[in-house]
Design a protein around this motif. Structure first.
Motif, PDB file in Angstrom:
ATOM      1  N   LEU A 212     -74.854  64.266 -21.294  1.00 42.55           N
ATOM      2  CA  LEU A 212     -73.487  64.765 -21.520  1.00 42.55           C
ATOM      3  C   LEU A 212     -73.442  66.285 -21.368  1.00 42.55           C
ATOM      4  CD1 LEU A 212     -72.339  62.573 -24.546  1.00 42.55           C
ATOM      5  CD2 LEU A 212     -71.808  62.267 -22.139  1.00 42.55           C
TER       6      LEU A 212
ATOM      7  N   ILE B 235     -73.854  67.181 -17.510  1.00 42.24           N
ATOM      8  CA  ILE B 235     -72.678  66.760 -16.732  1.00 42.24           C
ATOM      9  C   ILE B 235     -71.548  67.771 -16.952  1.00 42.24           C
ATOM     10  CG2 ILE B 235     -70.800  65.029 -16.658  1.00 42.24           C
ATOM     11  CD1 ILE B 235     -73.123  63.912 -15.215  1.00 42.24           C
ATOM     12  N   GLY B 236     -71.414  68.206 -18.213  1.00 35.58           N
ATOM     13  CA  GLY B 236     -70.339  69.155 -18.533  1.00 35.58           C
ATOM     14  C   GLY B 236     -70.688  70.589 -18.139  1.00 35.58           C
TER      15      GLY B 236
ATOM     16  N   PRO C 287     -70.777  72.203 -13.864  1.00 36.39           N
ATOM     17  CA  PRO C 287     -69.592  72.856 -13.283  1.00 36.39           C
ATOM     18  C   PRO C 287     -69.304  74.229 -13.900  1.00 36.39           C
ATOM     19  CG  PRO C 287     -69.049  70.648 -14.054  1.00 36.39           C
ATOM     20  CD  PRO C 287     -70.438  70.920 -14.473  1.00 36.39           C
ATOM     21  N   ILE C 288     -69.554  74.328 -15.223  1.00 35.63           N
ATOM     22  CA  ILE C 288     -69.308  75.621 -15.895  1.00 35.63           C
ATOM     23  C   ILE C 288     -70.243  76.687 -15.329  1.00 35.63           C
ATOM     24  CG2 ILE C 288     -69.465  76.841 -18.121  1.00 35.63           C
ATOM     25  CD1 ILE C 288     -68.597  74.239 -19.475  1.00 35.63           C
TER      26      ILE C 288
ATOM     27  N   ILE D  99     -69.037  77.688 -11.892  1.00 37.05           N
ATOM     28  CA  ILE D  99     -67.824  78.545 -11.966  1.00 37.05           C
ATOM     29  C   ILE D  99     -68.192  79.943 -12.457  1.00 37.05           C
ATOM     30  CG2 ILE D  99     -65.591  78.856 -13.123  1.00 37.05           C
ATOM     31  CD1 ILE D  99     -65.433  75.731 -13.214  1.00 37.05           C
TER      32      ILE D  99
ATOM     33  N   PHE E 271     -67.516  82.381  -9.557  1.00 30.85           N
ATOM     34  CA  PHE E 271     -66.094  82.744  -9.653  1.00 30.85           C
ATOM     35  C   PHE E 271     -65.811  83.692 -10.817  1.00 30.85           C
ATOM     36  CE2 PHE E 271     -66.340  78.538  -7.730  1.00 30.85           C
ATOM     37  CZ  PHE E 271     -65.591  78.697  -6.580  1.00 30.85           C
TER      38      PHE E 271
ATOM     39  N   LYS F 187     -64.988  86.556 -13.325  1.00 29.65           N
ATOM     40  CA  LYS F 187     -64.321  87.858 -13.355  1.00 29.65           C
ATOM     41  C   LYS F 187     -64.250  88.267 -14.819  1.00 29.65           C
ATOM     42  CE  LYS F 187     -61.284  87.896  -9.352  1.00 29.65           C
ATOM     43  NZ  LYS F 187     -59.903  87.696  -8.914  1.00 29.65           N
TER      44      LYS F 187
ATOM     45  N   ASP G 267     -62.724  88.565 -17.562  1.00 31.44           N
ATOM     46  CA  ASP G 267     -61.378  88.162 -17.947  1.00 31.44           C
ATOM     47  C   ASP G 267     -61.526  87.250 -19.176  1.00 31.44           C
ATOM     48  OD1 ASP G 267     -58.968  86.908 -18.205  1.00 31.44           O
ATOM     49  OD2 ASP G 267     -58.704  86.495 -16.071  1.00 31.44           O
TER      50      ASP G 267
ATOM     51  N   PHE H  61     -59.941  84.856 -20.008  1.00 30.06           N
ATOM     52  CA  PHE H  61     -59.647  83.463 -19.674  1.00 30.06           C
ATOM     53  C   PHE H  61     -60.930  82.640 -19.535  1.00 30.06           C
ATOM     54  CE2 PHE H  61     -57.228  80.170 -17.357  1.00 30.06           C
ATOM     55  CZ  PHE H  61     -56.154  80.110 -18.211  1.00 30.06           C
ATOM     56  N   PHE H  62     -62.005  83.337 -19.135  1.00 33.10           N
ATOM     57  CA  PHE H  62     -63.291  82.656 -18.957  1.00 33.10           C
ATOM     58  C   PHE H  62     -63.881  82.191 -20.290  1.00 33.10           C
ATOM     59  CE2 PHE H  62     -63.168  84.012 -14.644  1.00 33.10           C
ATOM     60  CZ  PHE H  62     -64.015  83.165 -13.956  1.00 33.10           C
TER      61      PHE H  62
ATOM     62  N   ILE I 256     -62.583  80.304 -22.338  1.00 31.38           N
ATOM     63  CA  ILE I 256     -62.323  78.857 -22.528  1.00 31.38           C
ATOM     64  C   ILE I 256     -63.577  78.071 -22.153  1.00 31.38           C
ATOM     65  CG2 ILE I 256     -60.956  76.890 -21.692  1.00 31.38           C
ATOM     66  CD1 ILE I 256     -58.676  78.866 -21.173  1.00 31.38           C
ATOM     67  N   LEU I 257     -64.188  78.527 -21.039  1.00 32.47           N
ATOM     68  CA  LEU I 257     -65.401  77.847 -20.582  1.00 32.47           C
ATOM     69  C   LEU I 257     -66.529  77.998 -21.598  1.00 32.47           C
ATOM     70  CD1 LEU I 257     -65.527  78.613 -16.759  1.00 32.47           C
ATOM     71  CD2 LEU I 257     -64.695  76.578 -17.905  1.00 32.47           C
TER      72      LEU I 257
ATOM     73  N   ILE J 184     -66.083  75.479 -24.290  1.00 29.46           N
ATOM     74  CA  ILE J 184     -66.569  74.147 -23.861  1.00 29.46           C
ATOM     75  C   ILE J 184     -68.095  74.133 -23.867  1.00 29.46           C
ATOM     76  CG2 ILE J 184     -66.579  72.460 -21.982  1.00 29.46           C
ATOM     77  CD1 ILE J 184     -63.849  73.537 -21.143  1.00 29.46           C
TER      78      ILE J 184
ATOM     79  N   LEU K  34     -70.418  71.721 -26.013  1.00 23.84           N
ATOM     80  CA  LEU K  34     -71.380  70.800 -25.381  1.00 23.84           C
ATOM     81  C   LEU K  34     -72.745  70.903 -26.046  1.00 23.84           C
ATOM     82  CD1 LEU K  34     -70.549  71.313 -21.577  1.00 23.84           C
ATOM     83  CD2 LEU K  34     -70.232  69.223 -22.899  1.00 23.84           C
TER      84      LEU K  34
ATOM     85  N   GLU L 166     -59.054  81.656  -9.746  1.00 21.01           N
ATOM     86  CA  GLU L 166     -60.033  81.378 -10.792  1.00 21.01           C
ATOM     87  C   GLU L 166     -59.414  80.675 -11.998  1.00 21.01           C
ATOM     88  OE1 GLU L 166     -61.051  84.321  -8.147  1.00 21.01           O
ATOM     89  OE2 GLU L 166     -59.611  84.716  -9.736  1.00 21.01           O
TER      90      GLU L 166
ATOM     91  N   ILE M  37     -60.504  77.175 -13.709  1.00 14.14           N
ATOM     92  CA  ILE M  37     -60.920  77.075 -15.110  1.00 14.14           C
ATOM     93  C   ILE M  37     -60.097  76.020 -15.857  1.00 14.14           C
ATOM     94  CG2 ILE M  37     -61.018  78.328 -17.322  1.00 14.14           C
ATOM     95  CD1 ILE M  37     -61.744  80.812 -15.626  1.00 14.14           C
TER      96      ILE M  37
ATOM     97  N   ILE N 207     -63.726  68.368 -17.631  1.00 17.86           N
ATOM     98  CA  ILE N 207     -65.030  68.178 -18.302  1.00 17.86           C
ATOM     99  C   ILE N 207     -64.920  67.266 -19.532  1.00 17.86           C
ATOM    100  CG2 ILE N 207     -66.908  69.365 -19.552  1.00 17.86           C
ATOM    101  CD1 ILE N 207     -66.523  71.686 -17.493  1.00 17.86           C
TER     102      ILE N 207
ATOM    103  N   LEU O 197     -66.520  63.476 -19.803  1.00 21.03           N
ATOM    104  CA  LEU O 197     -67.496  63.133 -20.841  1.00 21.03           C
ATOM    105  C   LEU O 197     -67.053  61.905 -21.640  1.00 21.03           C
ATOM    106  CD1 LEU O 197     -68.708  66.582 -22.204  1.00 21.03           C
ATOM    107  CD2 LEU O 197     -69.656  65.173 -20.408  1.00 21.03           C
TER     108      LEU O 197
END
Lengths: 217, 250
Positions: free
Chosen positions: A166, A169-170, A173-174, A177, A181, A183, A185, A187-188, A190-191, A194, A198, B3, B7, B14, B18
């Motif tokens: 799990l 898999i999660g 992608p993070i 990114i 990708f 920057k 910011d 906003f990142f 959020i990742l 997650i 995880l 971006e 996101i 994600i 899961l």
């Protein structure tokens, strides 16, 4: 947002320590299995996390990168070894052997062209994580083809593998990114939430495994 | 796609992925587990059925053997004793012979009573049960039978032993009824890991592709599989028949 991130980070760091302590307490139950080095891996994980923070704090960022790059090699190689040992299907074992070779090629490539002190081995990490997901799928197929499924809830490796599965898999992608990708910011973040969630989920699965496991020779 | 969009998509995809993975994993594993449990239950039922059938067949065979023994052995001895007793009316010195014949008859009756006891197979080891059969074949002169036991005897679970014995009994029965053999050799070999049984006769044999033993052979193989053992029957026309059975100790 920052408070949430700080809380989540503290929770997963504490969970890593708890998992490490329980892995030592439960060691007699799995000392004769390929998972016997698991406490060492947890110790290395904690070391990499805390040492990483400390070294970054001291400004020794290159040493931190080096520790993490070595950690990737040890962490993934260990789990490839474990799955190769526990899977009894000869064909699957061969696949994992080839995957291990591919992973080492990535590591060698990054060592030569990226530099072990200069940059994080992202390609090695993504290759290792992807291969680990494949190994876990092969492990599940192997379980489903045997009668192990009847006692699987008492198998430590099963819960460890669910946690890893799990998480990767999660996280793959993070990682992609964040690497290609990113920057500066908020906003990142959020990742990051997650990602930390995880890690917490993964640790909870590890804990479930240790608490439900039964002795295996 | 910028971006932020990537996101947002990742942040939604994600957790959803899961959750789907957890549901799929849970349902695949629980389905497989339920199917295996069902298969185990069916296998147990099949084992119980075969065990019950084996017990009935052993009982029927035993009754048949008792009938033969009473008619061909004890009956003959009693008839002889009667004739000797009639002669002894005129020659009293013959009474010793009468007594000896009756004594032999009593010994035969005792041997027979062991077979009649329904618990006999449970209290006997496989070696003892096979040995009794071999003794009976020799006593009744059905066939020249010989039993060799190698290694130290290891106790076998009663139900497994009943099935093993029934497989051998079926083979012996086929040998005596159909093979026209004059010799039957049985070798039971115990090792730490397995029990190996070989039984061979010097009878007419059969071509392997012929359905010689038909249902009997199939039954033997099915029963061998039920106790996780491997059974092979080798035969060729004019060269006798050999049974090889390997039972691994758990």
């Amino acid at each position: 947002m920052e408070t949430i991130l700080k809380d989540l980070e503290n929770i997963f760091l504490a969970l890593y320590v708890i998992v490490f302590i329980i892995s030592i307490l439960k060691f007699p139950l799995y000392k004769n299995t390929p998972l016997k080095f698991l406490p060492l891996i947890f110790f290395f994980t904690i070391l990499a996390e805390y040492l990483g923070k400390y070294l970054t704090h001291l400004g020794k960022i290159h040493l931190n990168i080096f520790v993490h790059n070595i950690y990737y090699l040890v962490h993934f190689s260990f789990f490839f070894y474990v799955f190769m040992k526990v899977i009894d299907n000869i064909r699957f074992k061969k696949y994992i052997g080839i995957c291990l070779g591919v992973f080492l090629l990535f590591f060698f490539n990054d060592t030569v062209f990226t530099g072990i002190f200069e940059n994080s081995f992202t390609k090695t990490y993504i290759a290792g994580a992807g291969i680990l997901v494949v190994c876990i799928i092969l492990y599940y197929v192997n379980i489903l083809q045997s009668s192990q499924v009847l006692v699987i809830k008492n198998d430590l490796l099963f819960w460890v593998s669910v946690g890893l599965f799990l998480f990767y898999i999660g996280y793959i992608p993070i990682k992609i990114i964040r690497t290609w990708f990113y920057k500066p910011d908020s906003f990142f973040e959020i990742l990051l939430i997650i990602q930390f969630s995880l890690i917490i989920i993964m640790c909870l699965f590890f804990l479930t495994g240790f608490l439900w496991m039964k002795k295996k020779s | 796609m910028d971006e932020k969009e990537i996101i947002i998509i990742a942040a939604i995809a994600i957790p959803v992925t899961l959750v789907i993975i957890v549901i799929v994993l849970f349902s695949v594993f629980s389905r497989r587990k339920n199917r295996l449990l069902q298969e185990q239950e069916n296998a147990k039922k099949e084992f119980d059925r075969e065990l019950a059938e084996s017990q009935i067949e052993i009982r029927e065979e035993t009754l048949r053997n008792i009938s033969w023994e009473l008619h061909d052995n004890i009956g003959q001895l009693m008839t002889l004793a009667k004739i000797q007793a009639q002669i002894a009316k005129d020659k009293p010195e013959m009474m010793a012979e009468v007594s000896e014949t009756i004594g032999t008859g009593i010994d035969e009756l005792r041997a027979l009573s062991k077979l009649i006891n329904p618990e006999s197979l449970k209290s006997l080891s496989l070696r003892e049960a096979v040995s009794l059969e071999i003794e009976r074949f020799n006593r009744l002169k059905f066939i020249a039978a010989e039993l060799t036991v190698n290694g130290t005897e290891i106790p076998i679970e009663v139900n497994t032993q009943i099935i093993l014995f029934r497989i051998l009994q079926e083979f012996f029965s086929n040998t005596i009824k159909h093979s026209k053999a004059s010799i039957l050799k049985v070798v039971i070999s115990y090792s730490d890991k397995e029990l190996a049984i070989t039984a061979l006769d010097n009878g007419v044999g059969f071509e392997k592709d012929n359905d010689f033993m038909g249902i009997g052979l199939k039954n033997m193989k099915t029963r061998a599989q039920l106790i996780n053992s491997v059974l092979t029957i080798d035969s060729a026309k004019g060269e006798g028949t050999a049974l090889h059975l390997r039972y691994k100790f758990a």
